[in-house]
Design an enzyme around this catalytic site. Structure first.
Site, PDB file in Angstrom:
ATOM      1  N   VAL A  80       0.925  -1.282  -0.032  1.00  0.00           N
ATOM      2  CA  VAL A  80       0.265  -0.186   0.102  1.00  0.00           C
ATOM      3  C   VAL A  80       0.747   1.051  -0.183  1.00  0.00           C
ATOM      4  O   VAL A  80       1.786   1.531   0.676  1.00  0.00           O
ATOM      5  CB  VAL A  80      -1.005   0.003   1.167  1.00  0.00           C
ATOM      6  CG1 VAL A  80      -1.751   1.200   1.420  1.00  0.00           C
ATOM      7  CG2 VAL A  80      -1.756  -1.181   1.527  1.00  0.00           C
TER       8      VAL A  80
ATOM      9  N   ASP B 230     -11.518 -10.417   8.453  1.00  0.00           N
ATOM     10  CA  ASP B 230     -10.161 -10.154   8.892  1.00  0.00           C
ATOM     11  C   ASP B 230     -10.206  -9.047   9.644  1.00  0.00           C
ATOM     12  O   ASP B 230      -9.460  -8.128   9.522  1.00  0.00           O
ATOM     13  CB  ASP B 230      -9.276  -9.968   7.567  1.00  0.00           C
ATOM     14  CG  ASP B 230      -7.677 -10.384   8.220  1.00  0.00           C
ATOM     15  OD1 ASP B 230      -7.631 -10.640   9.241  1.00  0.00           O
ATOM     16  OD2 ASP B 230      -6.900  -9.575   7.470  1.00  0.00           O
TER      17      ASP B 230
HETATM   18  N1  LIG Z   1      -6.602   3.970   3.127  1.00  0.00           N
HETATM   19  C1  LIG Z   1      -5.568   3.867   3.681  1.00  0.00           C
HETATM   20  N2  LIG Z   1      -4.914   4.846   4.303  1.00  0.00           N
HETATM   21  C2  LIG Z   1      -3.612   4.949   4.833  1.00  0.00           C
HETATM   22  N3  LIG Z   1      -3.164   3.696   5.056  1.00  0.00           N
HETATM   23  C3  LIG Z   1      -3.625   2.290   4.694  1.00  0.00           C
HETATM   24  C4  LIG Z   1      -4.892   2.487   3.820  1.00  0.00           C
HETATM   25  N4  LIG Z   1      -5.286   1.198   3.438  1.00  0.00           N
HETATM   26  C5  LIG Z   1      -4.362   0.530   3.938  1.00  0.00           C
HETATM   27  N5  LIG Z   1      -3.383   1.167   4.661  1.00  0.00           N
HETATM   28  C6  LIG Z   1      -2.207   0.874   5.224  1.00  0.00           C
HETATM   29  O1  LIG Z   1      -1.809  -0.246   4.420  1.00  0.00           O
HETATM   30  C7  LIG Z   1      -1.676  -1.334   5.556  1.00  0.00           C
HETATM   31  C8  LIG Z   1      -2.207  -2.760   4.757  1.00  0.00           C
HETATM   32  O2  LIG Z   1      -3.311  -2.502   4.237  1.00  0.00           O
HETATM   33  P1  LIG Z   1      -4.196  -3.776   4.040  1.00  0.00           P
HETATM   34  O3  LIG Z   1      -4.595  -4.386   5.087  1.00  0.00           O
HETATM   35  O4  LIG Z   1      -5.410  -3.202   3.143  1.00  0.00           O
HETATM   36  O5  LIG Z   1      -3.459  -4.696   3.105  1.00  0.00           O
HETATM   37  P2  LIG Z   1      -3.221  -6.247   3.181  1.00  0.00           P
HETATM   38  O6  LIG Z   1      -2.320  -6.564   2.071  1.00  0.00           O
HETATM   39  O7  LIG Z   1      -4.634  -7.086   2.970  1.00  0.00           O
HETATM   40  O8  LIG Z   1      -2.704  -6.297   4.687  1.00  0.00           O
HETATM   41  P3  LIG Z   1      -2.895  -7.726   5.534  1.00  0.00           P
HETATM   42  O9  LIG Z   1      -1.907  -8.661   5.158  1.00  0.00           O
HETATM   43  O10 LIG Z   1      -2.572  -7.173   6.945  1.00  0.00           O
HETATM   44  O11 LIG Z   1      -4.322  -8.156   5.310  1.00  0.00           O
HETATM   45  C9  LIG Z   1      -3.026  -1.243   6.655  1.00  0.00           C
HETATM   46  O12 LIG Z   1      -2.463  -1.873   7.850  1.00  0.00           O
HETATM   47  C10 LIG Z   1      -2.352   0.565   6.874  1.00  0.00           C
HETATM   48  O13 LIG Z   1      -1.447   0.845   7.516  1.00  0.00           O
END
Ligand SMILES: Nc1ncnc2c1ncn2[C@@H]1O[C@H](COP(=O)(O)OP(=O)(O)OP(=O)(O)O)[C@@H](O)[C@H]1O
Length: 516
Positions: free
Chosen positions: A143, A256
């Site tokens: 991200v 989740d």
């Molecule tokens: N809209 C947003 N604004 C700011 N930071 C964000 C946003 N979306 C995600 N993040 C940051 O990126 C991290 C990972 O995002 P996300 O949980 O959507 O990804 P993921 O790959 O599904 O992660 P995980 O493996 O933890 O499930 C979040 O914990 C947050 O810190």
């Protein structure tokens, strides 16, 4: 698979550091909620004065001053000098940044190698997202904070790994979030992250979201994991529940929920606004595909036991989150699924109902059948169950290996004592605080109910005195929900916004990540 940690062990993941210059409202709130003295780097005005920003890249003032007019200086020395940003060395954000796949565009983990000022272009609309900095790395990809050339604002873009399992699940995320945003929360009133755009870039699906702040785990860490004041626990819980009411109405199971997926949000209405993010594991009720879901600490008993699940699993995770917001530490931080389950049994003083244990696929992994008198019925109240949880020694003997057991961060106490005596140092509490804590215990008991059919729905929980702010006078009896929300206004949901095929590989992306 057990021990690999599911997604429960992601606490070590680098989380985004607090950046005071980007959203001072978040910073002020974070400091207030956590009752912290802002660190020098977190002092909004001071920090802003000490850093200067050039295209989103922060520099120390000394370096900034030395390099401010460097192009002009070069030109004065050499009129032939030509500056081109393209020739600048790339500042990589992805780690590792060594090319491995996709004609050298991806690293060995199939992550797009991102660098500062890379432009993620939506070829359909020509909308461009200019990469500025890394916000987080997760199971599904990266991200990054980007500059949106259409709105002239920062956004968060999730760049999904270039692998079919992740791609297909991300398509699901787009589809569900689009439905939630557009059909169920068109006016952005229900604390669910807004999706702004999605695009395909160099074989990677990219999803642009509104830019939010710190996540609740980061907030707890800022407070040295000592927990938040009840008024903040209440304020956050109410907003998360509000989002969950909408999710349930849409028939969407988040799958989740955890503090890392609740982010502080800028708001004019409230100082402590939060939003739910990460629908990357979500699915539709009645169309559940995967059994290996939810982060381990927040995994519901029915998922652990391999029993058909509903939106009630999110209520379990929510209960774990509420307890953690108050205690500062996870309630069931088990090192294995067995460890999680035996903590539940110890802390909650109960176990899943016999009917569930009889029908669940994984019961034998955790329980011993010790009688058959109640084989046809649930055990009558006051009489024991036909099942008992295996002892650590029994599990070790069966698996012929030592059980990995996590640390107990707090005394071995039942939930009510844990909450009412926290921080366990005999300090005298005010009468109102005592009553409010009793209210919290009652609230948690309705959420952390082993029987998913008896567990409160989001709407029922929303009317609990802990949430409404009424004084707690005794156990809460929720109004029974007569009309069950129709399972997913699913027909209305477009599962395939990107035009790809929804393939079911049998492996969830989380499992896939552990098997490749
Ligand atoms: N809209 C947003 N604004 C700011 N930071 C964000 C946003 N979306 C995600 N993040 C940051 O990126 C991290 C990972 O995002 P996300 O949980 O959507 O990804 P993921 O790959 O599904 O992660 P995980 O493996 O933890 O499930 C979040 O914990 C947050 O810190």
């Amino acid at each position: 698979m057990e021990g690999s940690g599911g997604t429960g062990g992601r606490r070590e993941d680098a989380a985004p550091p607090w950046r005071p210059s980007e959203a001072t409202a978040f910073g002020r709130f974070a400091a207030a909620a956590a009752s912290l003295e802002p660190s020098p780097s977190a002092s909004a005005n001071g920090a802003a004065a000490r850093v200067s920003s050039l295209h989103g890249v922060r520099r120390k003032p000394f370096v900034a001053r030395l390099t401010a007019g460097i192009i002009q200086t070069y030109l004065e020395c050499d009129p032939e000098f030509k500056y081109s940003e393209v020739l600048n060395p790339k500042r990589f954000l992805t780690n590792p940044s060594t090319p491995a796949h996709n004609d050298g565009l991806d690293n060995a983990n199939w992550d797009l190698i991102l660098y500062v000022n890379l432009e993620l272009v939506n070829k359909m609309s020509n909308r461009r997202f200019i990469v500025k900095e890394m916000l987080g790395q997760g199971t599904f990809g990266q991200v990054v904070k980007c500059w949106d050339t259409e709105t002239n604002d920062y956004v968060a873009v999730k760049v999904i790994k270039n692998q079919p399992a992740f791609y297909h699940q991300a398509i699901m995320e787009v589809s569900l979030l689009r439905t939630l945003n557009q059909k169920f929360d068109p006016d952005d009133q229900h604390n669910i992250v807004r999706m702004l755009d999605y695009l395909s870039f160099q074989n990677h699906l990219c999803i642009a979201f509104e830019m939010l702040g710190q996540n609740l785990y980061e907030l707890l860490k800022r407070n040295h994991l000592r927990g938040l004041k009840l008024k903040y626990v209440q304020a956050f819980s109410k907003q998360i529940l509000d989002a969950m009411v909408v999710m349930r109405e849409a028939g969407i199971i988040h799958c989740d929920l955890k503090p890392e997926n609740i982010l502080l949000a800028p708001s004019v209405a409230t100082a402590a606004a939060v939003k739910v993010i990460d629908f990357g594991s979500a699915c539709l009720e009645g169309k559940t595909v995967y059994s290996y879901i939810q982060s381990r600490y927040y995994r519901s008993p029915e998922v652990l036991l391999g029993y058909p699940y509903t939106t009630a699993i999110d209520m379990w995770s929510f209960g774990c989150i509420v307890a953690e917001l108050f205690l500062g530490l996870p309630l069931f931080p088990g090192a294995t699924e067995y460890d999680v389950l035996q903590r539940m049994v110890k802390i909650l003083g109960g176990q899943p109902p016999d009917e569930l244990l009889r029908e669940a696929k994984n019961t034998v992994r955790f329980f011993k059948h010790v009688g058959s008198i109640y084989a046809g019925n649930a055990a009558p109240i006051g009489l024991s169950s036909a099942y008992r949880i295996l002892s650590e020694e029994e599990v070790e003997a069966r698996d012929s290996k030592r059980q990995k057991m996590g640390k107990w961060y707090f005394p071995h106490l039942k939930l009510d004592r844990l909450i009412c005596t926290y921080p366990w140092n005999n300090s005298e509490l005010a009468e109102t605080e005592k009553t409010d804590r009793l209210g919290l215990v009652d609230f948690l008991k309705g959420l952390l109910e082993f029987d998913p059919n008896k567990r409160w729905s989001p709407l029922q929980a929303l009317h609990h005195p802990f949430i409404t702010g009424e004084s707690f006078t005794g156990p809460y009896e929720p109004i029974p929900e007569t009309a069950r929300i129709p399972v997913a206004r699913a027909a209305a949901i477009d599962h395939n916004p990107g035009g790809g095929h929804w393939l079911h590989s049998g492996l969830s992306p989380q499992q896939w990540a552990h098997t490749t």
